[in-house]
Write an enzyme that holds these catalytic residues in place. Structure first.
Site, short mmCIF file in Angstrom:
data_model
loop_
_atom_site.label_atom_id
_atom_site.label_comp_id
_atom_site.label_asym_id
_atom_site.label_seq_id
_atom_site.Cartn_x
_atom_site.Cartn_y
_atom_site.Cartn_z
N ARG A 108 0.85 -1.18 0.00
CA ARG A 108 0.00 0.00 0.00
C ARG A 108 0.88 1.23 0.00
O ARG A 108 2.09 1.14 0.18
CB ARG A 108 -0.92 0.00 1.23
CG ARG A 108 -1.88 -1.16 1.23
CD ARG A 108 -2.78 -1.11 2.45
NE ARG A 108 -3.71 -2.22 2.45
CZ ARG A 108 -4.62 -2.42 3.39
NH1 ARG A 108 -4.69 -1.59 4.43
NH2 ARG A 108 -5.45 -3.45 3.34
N GLY A 110 3.23 3.95 0.80
CA GLY A 110 4.14 4.16 1.91
C GLY A 110 4.41 2.92 2.73
O GLY A 110 4.94 3.01 3.82
N CYS A 111 4.05 1.74 2.24
CA CYS A 111 4.26 0.52 3.03
C CYS A 111 5.10 -0.44 2.22
O CYS A 111 4.71 -0.82 1.14
CB CYS A 111 2.93 -0.12 3.39
SG CYS A 111 3.11 -1.67 4.28
N GLY A 112 6.22 -0.85 2.76
CA GLY A 112 7.11 -1.73 2.02
C GLY A 112 7.24 -3.11 2.61
O GLY A 112 8.07 -3.88 2.16
N CYS A 114 4.30 -5.09 3.55
CA CYS A 114 3.10 -5.91 3.39
C CYS A 114 3.42 -7.11 2.50
O CYS A 114 3.93 -6.97 1.40
CB CYS A 114 1.98 -5.09 2.74
SG CYS A 114 1.64 -3.55 3.59
#
Length: 266
Positions: A108, A110-112, A114
């Site tokens: 998602r 800004g999410c690295g 997940c």
């Protein structure tokens, strides 16, 4: 404006001071970007579709997919029906390593992390950095002032983070923007790699909070100072301490807080 330059124009109805009017607004783009290594899709991130070559190189280096930029032979940006594919040709040795990791994530904004399939992959600690760079407090704060004036996409849309390079002379010499803070940092590290900048002589400035992964990416790139406009997390402080990274947060006009290795900020 073409959406693959970072923003597009949309009709809106704006309400101001009790009145409304129809007009157009510039909006930041956010599209699925798939990184494909030697024909195999590895990760899909939601990102701003600008400076994607920098993003691909920076992501590949900070995630440990590549050990050096020379291991990437080609990078092609391909527009697909539902997003963008970045097709990378990398060395056979690194591709075998990538296959062994078996990491396939859908990130998602800004999410690295997940989709990471093991705890050892989630918390990866790079070797300690050896940077001897020192900045005065005044230079650090001047860097943030410079960065704010250079955030073209934010000024146009109000929706993007920035990562900037404060070089050893105290000048912001490079800036990258994205809807995702991790993406902006990967773009910056990719750009610094292409320009062969000495990453031990400078600091990274970011307009976001400082999460663990932001520290990890800086340490992987041998960058000794990370300064953020917002707060760090406890894990970010722990990793910064272990990797010899100077971590500063809450950098505002009236001060800042140093969480690890304060010797680089005098």
């Amino acid at each position: 404006m073409d959406k693959y330059f970072g923003s597009s124009i949309w009709p809106v109805r704006r309400f101001e001071k009790g009145e409304s009017h129809d007009c157009f607004d510039k909006v930041a783009e956010e599209v699925p970007v798939a990184l494909v290594y030697n024909g195999i899709s590895h990760v899909v991130m939601l990102a701003t579709p600008a400076d994607l070559e920098d993003f691909a190189l920076g992501f590949s280096l900070t995630e440990g997919i590549l050990a050096s930029p020379e291991e990437m032979y080609a990078c092609e940006i391909v527009e697909a029906e539902n997003g963008i594919r970045i097709e990378l040709d990398i060395s056979s040795e690194r591709f075998l390593y990538l296959k062994e990791r078996r990491r396939n994530l859908a990130g998602r904004t800004g999410c690295g992390l997940c989709g990471t399939d093991s705890l050892s992959q989630a918390v990866r600690i790079p070797a300690p950095v050896t940077s001897s760079q020192i900045f005065s407090v005044e230079t650090l704060h001047s860097g943030f002032d410079q960065m704010e004036k250079m955030q073209v996409l934010k000024q146009a849309t109000g929706a993007t983070h920035a990562a900037a390079w404060l070089d050893g002379n105290g000048h912001v010499s490079c800036i990258r923007e994205d809807v995702g803070r991790h993406n902006a940092l990967d773009k910056l590290i990719g750009a610094l790699t292409v320009s062969r900048s000495d990453r031990e002589k400078g600091a990274v400035l970011v307009t976001s909070r400082a999460s663990y992964e932001m520290v990890q990416k800086c340490a992987s790139a041998k960058i000794g100072i990370l300064a953020a406009v917002s707060a760090p997390t406890a894990l970010a402080i722990k990793i910064a301490d272990e990797t010899n990274v100077t971590l500063a947060g809450f950098v505002r006009k009236n001060g800042h807080t140093v969480y690890s290795h304060p010797r680089r900020l005098i």
